[in-house]
Design a protein around this motif. Structure first.
Motif, mmCIF file in Angstrom:
data_model
loop_
_atom_site.group_PDB
_atom_site.id
_atom_site.type_symbol
_atom_site.label_atom_id
_atom_site.label_comp_id
_atom_site.label_asym_id
_atom_site.label_seq_id
_atom_site.Cartn_x
_atom_site.Cartn_y
_atom_site.Cartn_z
ATOM 1 N N TRP A 212 -32.719 128.091 74.291
ATOM 2 C CA TRP A 212 -33.828 129.037 74.144
ATOM 3 C C TRP A 212 -33.363 130.431 73.749
ATOM 4 O O TRP A 212 -34.104 131.185 73.139
ATOM 5 N N SER A 213 -32.143 130.783 74.099
ATOM 6 C CA SER A 213 -31.687 132.148 73.824
ATOM 7 C C SER A 213 -30.949 132.276 72.499
ATOM 8 O O SER A 213 -30.927 133.357 71.901
ATOM 9 N N SER A 214 -30.334 131.191 72.007
ATOM 10 C CA SER A 214 -29.594 131.270 70.748
ATOM 11 C C SER A 214 -29.533 129.891 70.096
ATOM 12 O O SER A 214 -28.501 129.219 70.122
ATOM 13 N N ARG A 215 -30.667 129.472 69.520
ATOM 14 C CA ARG A 215 -30.697 128.157 68.888
ATOM 15 C C ARG A 215 -29.742 128.077 67.703
ATOM 16 O O ARG A 215 -29.167 127.025 67.425
ATOM 17 N N LYS A 216 -29.572 129.197 67.000
ATOM 18 C CA LYS A 216 -28.654 129.183 65.864
ATOM 19 C C LYS A 216 -27.242 128.859 66.313
ATOM 20 O O LYS A 216 -26.528 128.087 65.662
ATOM 21 N N MET A 311 -35.928 132.833 80.735
ATOM 22 C CA MET A 311 -35.399 133.944 79.947
ATOM 23 C C MET A 311 -35.667 133.767 78.458
ATOM 24 O O MET A 311 -35.191 134.559 77.644
ATOM 25 N N ARG A 312 -36.437 132.752 78.095
ATOM 26 C CA ARG A 312 -36.570 132.383 76.682
ATOM 27 C C ARG A 312 -37.193 133.486 75.835
ATOM 28 O O ARG A 312 -36.946 133.549 74.626
ATOM 29 N N ARG A 313 -38.029 134.329 76.411
ATOM 30 C CA ARG A 313 -38.691 135.366 75.629
ATOM 31 C C ARG A 313 -37.993 136.723 75.754
ATOM 32 O O ARG A 313 -38.468 137.706 75.196
ATOM 33 N N GLN A 314 -36.908 136.773 76.488
ATOM 34 C CA GLN A 314 -36.183 138.032 76.668
ATOM 35 C C GLN A 314 -35.134 138.202 75.574
ATOM 36 O O GLN A 314 -34.515 137.233 75.143
ATOM 37 N N THR A 315 -34.960 139.412 75.136
ATOM 38 C CA THR A 315 -33.918 139.721 74.152
ATOM 39 C C THR A 315 -32.879 140.633 74.784
ATOM 40 O O THR A 315 -33.174 141.381 75.712
ATOM 41 N N GLY A 316 -31.676 140.548 74.288
ATOM 42 C CA GLY A 316 -30.611 141.410 74.784
ATOM 43 C C GLY A 316 -29.815 140.827 75.929
ATOM 44 O O GLY A 316 -28.938 141.508 76.473
ATOM 45 N N PHE A 317 -30.098 139.573 76.298
ATOM 46 C CA PHE A 317 -29.381 138.983 77.430
ATOM 47 C C PHE A 317 -28.637 137.700 77.050
ATOM 48 O O PHE A 317 -28.216 136.943 77.920
ATOM 49 N N THR A 318 -28.494 137.446 75.747
ATOM 50 C CA THR A 318 -27.832 136.226 75.301
ATOM 51 C C THR A 318 -26.406 136.131 75.828
ATOM 52 O O THR A 318 -25.949 135.055 76.233
ATOM 53 N N VAL A 319 -25.702 137.254 75.841
ATOM 54 C CA VAL A 319 -24.319 137.270 76.333
ATOM 55 C C VAL A 319 -24.276 136.878 77.804
ATOM 56 O O VAL A 319 -23.438 136.079 78.230
ATOM 57 N N LEU A 413 -29.939 138.417 85.916
ATOM 58 C CA LEU A 413 -30.759 138.009 84.776
ATOM 59 C C LEU A 413 -32.225 137.848 85.166
ATOM 60 O O LEU A 413 -33.128 138.287 84.440
ATOM 61 N N SER A 414 -32.463 137.216 86.313
ATOM 62 C CA SER A 414 -33.847 137.032 86.735
ATOM 63 C C SER A 414 -34.506 138.362 87.067
ATOM 64 O O SER A 414 -35.696 138.561 86.794
ATOM 65 N N THR A 415 -33.735 139.297 87.631
ATOM 66 C CA THR A 415 -34.272 140.628 87.921
ATOM 67 C C THR A 415 -34.653 141.340 86.636
ATOM 68 O O THR A 415 -35.733 141.927 86.523
ATOM 69 N N GLN A 416 -33.767 141.283 85.645
ATOM 70 C CA GLN A 416 -34.057 141.937 84.375
ATOM 71 C C GLN A 416 -35.234 141.279 83.667
ATOM 72 O O GLN A 416 -36.008 141.946 82.970
ATOM 73 N N SER A 417 -35.384 139.966 83.853
ATOM 74 C CA SER A 417 -36.520 139.280 83.256
ATOM 75 C C SER A 417 -37.824 139.808 83.829
ATOM 76 O O SER A 417 -38.786 140.066 83.103
ATOM 77 N N ARG A 418 -37.862 140.006 85.145
ATOM 78 C CA ARG A 418 -39.064 140.552 85.762
ATOM 79 C C ARG A 418 -39.287 142.000 85.358
ATOM 80 O O ARG A 418 -40.404 142.459 85.157
ATOM 81 N N GLU A 419 -38.166 142.756 85.236
ATOM 82 C CA GLU A 419 -38.275 144.159 84.859
ATOM 83 C C GLU A 419 -38.866 144.309 83.455
ATOM 84 O O GLU A 419 -39.555 145.260 83.149
ATOM 85 N N SER A 420 -38.512 143.327 82.584
ATOM 86 C CA SER A 420 -38.936 143.429 81.194
ATOM 87 C C SER A 420 -40.361 142.949 80.993
ATOM 88 O O SER A 420 -40.928 143.118 79.906
#
Length: 425
Positions: A212-216, A311-319, A413-420
């Motif tokens: 979900w975060s980097s299909r490519k 996290m599928r709709r979040q950007t900036g957290f792929t790393v 990651l889950s915290t940042q997901s809620r924050e976003s």
């Protein structure tokens, strides 16, 4: 308005205390081991980077033999499921290919060549960490010095150097993945991951977690993996691949009770079986151990899939998701030697960047478990006195550090997901 902000970024004072605690952990490790019969274990690993006589070559020797056998006969059978005669070749057939350049050399020159080969990768790990930390930020001399100290003291990495293990090139390849994803280059990251998977096939479990975060990256890894599989079949023949799938994988599925195995499997083998932890050998077949391993690993992976999906709709957290996926994959593998945790350095550097990012919010309490996890993963402690008394769970201190680090990354990651996610009060 947005609600649920946890706290401001970590203060420099708190971070310095954390770094000091990490250094004290290294000092504690050196002191503790110095009081045991294995006094040189920690320091020998550090010195082996420069001293050839302290380096070991028993780990790559089965791969060297496999490469030599294929050099003589491209259809030579490589696998011994009985695991007789000491260490055996348990990698996919293509893993022998990287030792092909050393075949034909005299034994001393062969070992020196492999030593040089691995120390180049050791240096590349440092350069990749520097590149990762310096992306879009100014890198001070303190950062450079701190990374140098970490690379010099991080025991899993040093142990891989000492053993001349394939973990070193794999760590570099995973480092390329982190750097590539950081720079939004999923193609090179996928190619690097595919090459790493060719040596450590359990890393394929990373792909579903990254879908979900980097299909490519996933598609590049699958495409490159298909090409590498074709090369492997041409190199070693279909027979060896069938042997690997039908004979070798079942043979090693019991895992090891041997103390460096820092996985669920290693923990349960030591808990439930009366197998000496200081003897290298496949653990006896145990339905109890295999059941616990499958249940614990399955629940862990299922939980990781849920987080990756959220996290599928979040950007900036792929790393960060990639680091989380690698940690989960390592913990649930039947075999996860302590040196397999060498890539954790990239996870810690990522956390350092995140905790000091003025645009991020995070739970300040995460700094403490992150520090504890670093101390547990990055050091060697002599646990044999406890094991001799029948107390085996402390043997898995690196595993516990890995579980703690996985929890820290997952929580962050889950915290940042809620924050976003905006919520209207």
């Amino acid at each position: 308005m947005r609600v649920g902000t946890i706290s401001r970024p970590v203060s420099r004072y708190a971070l310095r205390l954390s770094l000091l605690a990490c250094l004290l952990g290294v000092g504690l490790s050196i002191f503790q081991v110095s009081q045991s019969p294995y006094a040189d274990t920690r320091l020998q690993a550090m010195r082996s980077v420069m001293e050839f006589n302290l380096q070991h070559f028993s780990d790559p020797w089965p791969s060297i033999r496999a490469a030599g056998a294929l050099a003589k006969d491209s259809r030579a059978r490589l696998y011994d499921p009985a695991m007789t005669g000491g260490p055996a070749f348990i990698y996919p057939p293509i893993a022998a290919l990287m030792y092909r350049p050393f075949i034909g050399l005299e034994r001393e020159n062969m070992f020196r060549g492999i030593s040089l080969f691995n120390r180049i990768f050791y240096g590349l790990v440092y350069l990749l960490l520097m590149s990762f930390l310096s992306y879009r930020t100014r890198l001070s001399w303190r950062h450079s010095l701190g990374l140098a100290v970490a690379v010099i003291c991080f025991y899993p990495l040093l142990r891989a150097v000492q053993l001349n293990q394939a973990t070193l090139p794999v760590t570099c390849l995973l480092g390329f993945c982190w750097v590539g994803l950081q720079r939004e280059k999923p193609g090179p990251a996928g190619i690097a991951l595919a090459v790493a998977m060719a040596v450590k096939p359990q890393l394929v479990l990373i792909l579903p977690l990254m879908f979900w975060s980097s299909r490519k990256m996933v598609f590049w890894a699958l495409g490159t993996g298909g090409i590498l599989l074709a090369i492997s079949v041409v190199y070693a023949g279909i027979g060896n691949h069938l042997d690997y799938l039908t004979r070798m994988i079942p043979a090693i599925s019991s895992g090891y009770a041997y103390y460096p195995n820092q996985s669920f499997n290693g923990l349960f083998n030591r808990m439930f079986l009366a197998t000496p932890i200081d003897q290298f050998g496949i653990a006896p077949q145990s339905t109890l151990v295999q059941s616990w391993t499958i249940i614990a690993g399955g629940l862990t992976y299922f939980g990781a899939m849920i987080l990756a999906w959220r996290m599928r709709r979040q950007t900036g957290f792929t790393v960060g998701i990639f680091g989380f996926a690698w940690l989960v994959t390592t913990l649930i593998s039947p075999i996860a030697w302590e040196h397999h945790f060498a890539p954790a350095l990239f996870v810690f550097v990522w956390l350092y960047r995140e905790f000091t990012d003025s645009e991020r919010n995070y739970s300040g309490s995460l700094l403490i478990p992150a520090t504890v996890s670093f101390i547990l993963i990055s050091n060697y402690f002599d646990i044999f006195p406890l094991a001799a008394k029948g107390i085996t769970w402390p043997v898995s201190y690196v595993f516990f550090g890995g579980v703690l680090l996985t929890g820290v990354v997952g929580r962050y990651l889950s915290t940042q997901s809620r924050e976003s996610s905006p919520h209207i009060a």
